[in-house]
Design an enzyme around this catalytic site. Structure first.
Site, PDB file in Angstrom:
ATOM      1  N   LYS A 161     -11.903  -1.955   7.022  1.00  0.00           N
ATOM      2  CA  LYS A 161     -11.025  -2.883   7.731  1.00  0.00           C
ATOM      3  C   LYS A 161     -11.444  -3.020   9.192  1.00  0.00           C
ATOM      4  CE  LYS A 161      -8.717  -3.355   4.023  1.00  0.00           C
ATOM      5  NZ  LYS A 161      -7.592  -2.568   3.595  1.00  0.00           N
TER       6      LYS A 161
ATOM      7  N   TRP B 115       0.826  -1.220   0.000  1.00  0.00           N
ATOM      8  CA  TRP B 115       0.000   0.000   0.000  1.00  0.00           C
ATOM      9  C   TRP B 115       0.850   1.255   0.000  1.00  0.00           C
ATOM     10  CZ3 TRP B 115      -4.352  -1.100  -1.880  1.00  0.00           C
ATOM     11  CH2 TRP B 115      -4.996  -2.292  -1.573  1.00  0.00           C
TER      12      TRP B 115
ATOM     13  N   ASP C  56      -1.393   6.391   6.486  1.00  0.00           N
ATOM     14  CA  ASP C  56      -2.481   5.481   6.133  1.00  0.00           C
ATOM     15  C   ASP C  56      -2.683   4.525   7.314  1.00  0.00           C
ATOM     16  OD1 ASP C  56      -4.131   3.497   5.164  1.00  0.00           O
ATOM     17  OD2 ASP C  56      -2.906   3.019   3.396  1.00  0.00           O
TER      18      ASP C  56
END
Ligand SMILES: *Cc1c(COP(=O)(O)O)cnc(C)c1O
Length: 360
Positions: free
Chosen positions: A194, A101, A170
């Site tokens: 998530k 990511w 993030d």
């Protein structure tokens, strides 16, 4: 029957929240309509959205210098909004590359015309650890990190203490799993799916003074100020996702008892699984370095990789689902997000023990 859901994301939600959503589906707050059928400008929805912001604020203990924005486009749109707002053409911004990511965020910054630099990377060891040493620029527009690496199962043990620019991060796969220390941070974002609620909502915490420094003249939906100045109601927000997140936050506050309690519970869950892995005489092997292990995503392999497929198949037969590693790395990954209970981790460990005795 509900399975034990170890999915990496979208992921498990508290059963009591799902039951409440089902109960309120046809008639929300005596409006005679589903929440999906009401104007986002109605007083009921506006109040629900404002309350959700307040829940985020009080759970995390955010001061008035922080704004809370409800964005769309997933965490992936943040990869572009950040450089567009804060780096601009040729602006130098530092990235710490800890996996898939973070790599995507770095590449996206290039597409946005910024000049991203790598301040550190753990690619040399397949992203199995969090770097401790950084080569920061003299005055980067921001320093980017990914706090919990969902794919490789690593999490920052501590964030850099001294930085030559504001930190941005993030936090998608650990948001609301523990209290947040936002020292040195100017912006934090998390896709909801998530740990918080349904996909379609991205929660962004942004310092108001930092938002003010953003580039002017961007298209409205790409400009953080649009969200801050309009209470995330410039256009139609993802109302249903915000509503489910609202219920999850109340569950965190009232049933769990806040983020300190949530963290302690998450640590116990992770320890239960890691301890078993570490005492399996190598039958199971954790893939992340000990000092970088994530309590949220426990990644491991079987010493005999040929046993991984039967492991996953037999686990599924026992109602333990979502244990396959990310498609880019394979292996096993047990995601232990907030709503996954300790007894479910114990059920997984009992299965792993039986599987080991049968195949060891
Ligand atoms: C899942 C995930 C993403 C991608 O999120 P989208 O909402 O699908 O864009 C980004 N970062 C991290 C850390 C993730 O776990």
């Amino acid at each position: 029957m509900r399975f034990h859901n170890f999915n990496g994301g979208p992921a498990v939600l508290p059963q009591s929240v799902l039951e409440r959503v089902a109960a309120e589906m046809l008639d929300w707050q005596s409006t005679g309509m589903s929440i999906m059928e009401i104007s986002h400008r109605s007083k009921e929805v506006a109040a629900m959205s404002a309350e959700t912001q307040e829940l985020v604020r009080s759970l995390l203990g955010l001061g008035p210098e922080w704004a809370i924005a409800f964005c769309q486009g997933g965490a992936s749109l943040q990869f572009a909004m950040l450089p567009l707002n804060f780096a601009g053409d040729g602006g130098v911004c530092d990235y710490v590359n800890t996996g898939l990511w973070a790599t995507k965020a770095f590449e996206e910054a290039k597409l946005c015309g910024a000049a991203p630099r790598l301040a550190a990377s753990s690619q040399d060891e397949a992203f199995t650890y969090i770097p401790r040493e950084f080569d920061f620029s003299a005055s980067p527009k921001y320093i980017y990190l990914c706090s919990n690496n969902t794919v490789r199962g690593t999490r920052w043990p501590a964030f850099p203490a001294k930085t030559p620019g504001p930190l941005v991060g993030d936090f998608s796969s650990e948001f609301m799993s523990r209290p947040l220390d936002l020292t040195n941070f100017a912006l934090v974002f998390a896709g909801a799916q998530k740990n918080v609620g349904p996909a379609g909502l991205t929660i962004v915490l942004i310092r108001k003074d930092f938002a003010e420094t953003g580039k002017k003249g961007l298209p409205h939906m790409l400009d953080y100020r649009t969200y801050v100045e309009n209470d995330s109601m410039y256009n139609t927000p993802p109302v249903h996702a915000i509503y489910v997140a609202n219920l999850v936050f109340k569950w965190l506050r009232d049933t769990i008892g806040g983020l300190d309690k949530m963290e302690a519970l998450n640590e116990t869950k992770a320890k239960t699984l890691y301890d078993f892995i570490d005492h399996s005489s190598g039958f199971y092997r954790g893939t992340a370095r000990l000092d970088s292990r994530s309590p949220m995503n426990v990644t491991y392999r079987l010493s005999n990789p040929e046993l991984e497929k039967p492991f996953l198949e037999e686990a599924k037969k026992e109602g333990l689902v979502g244990l396959g590693g990310h498609r880019s790395v394979g292996g096993i990954r047990a995601s232990l997000y907030n709503a996954l209970r300790l007894d479910e981790v114990e059920t997984l460990v009992a299965f792993m023990k039986r599987f080991m005795e049968k195949n060891g």
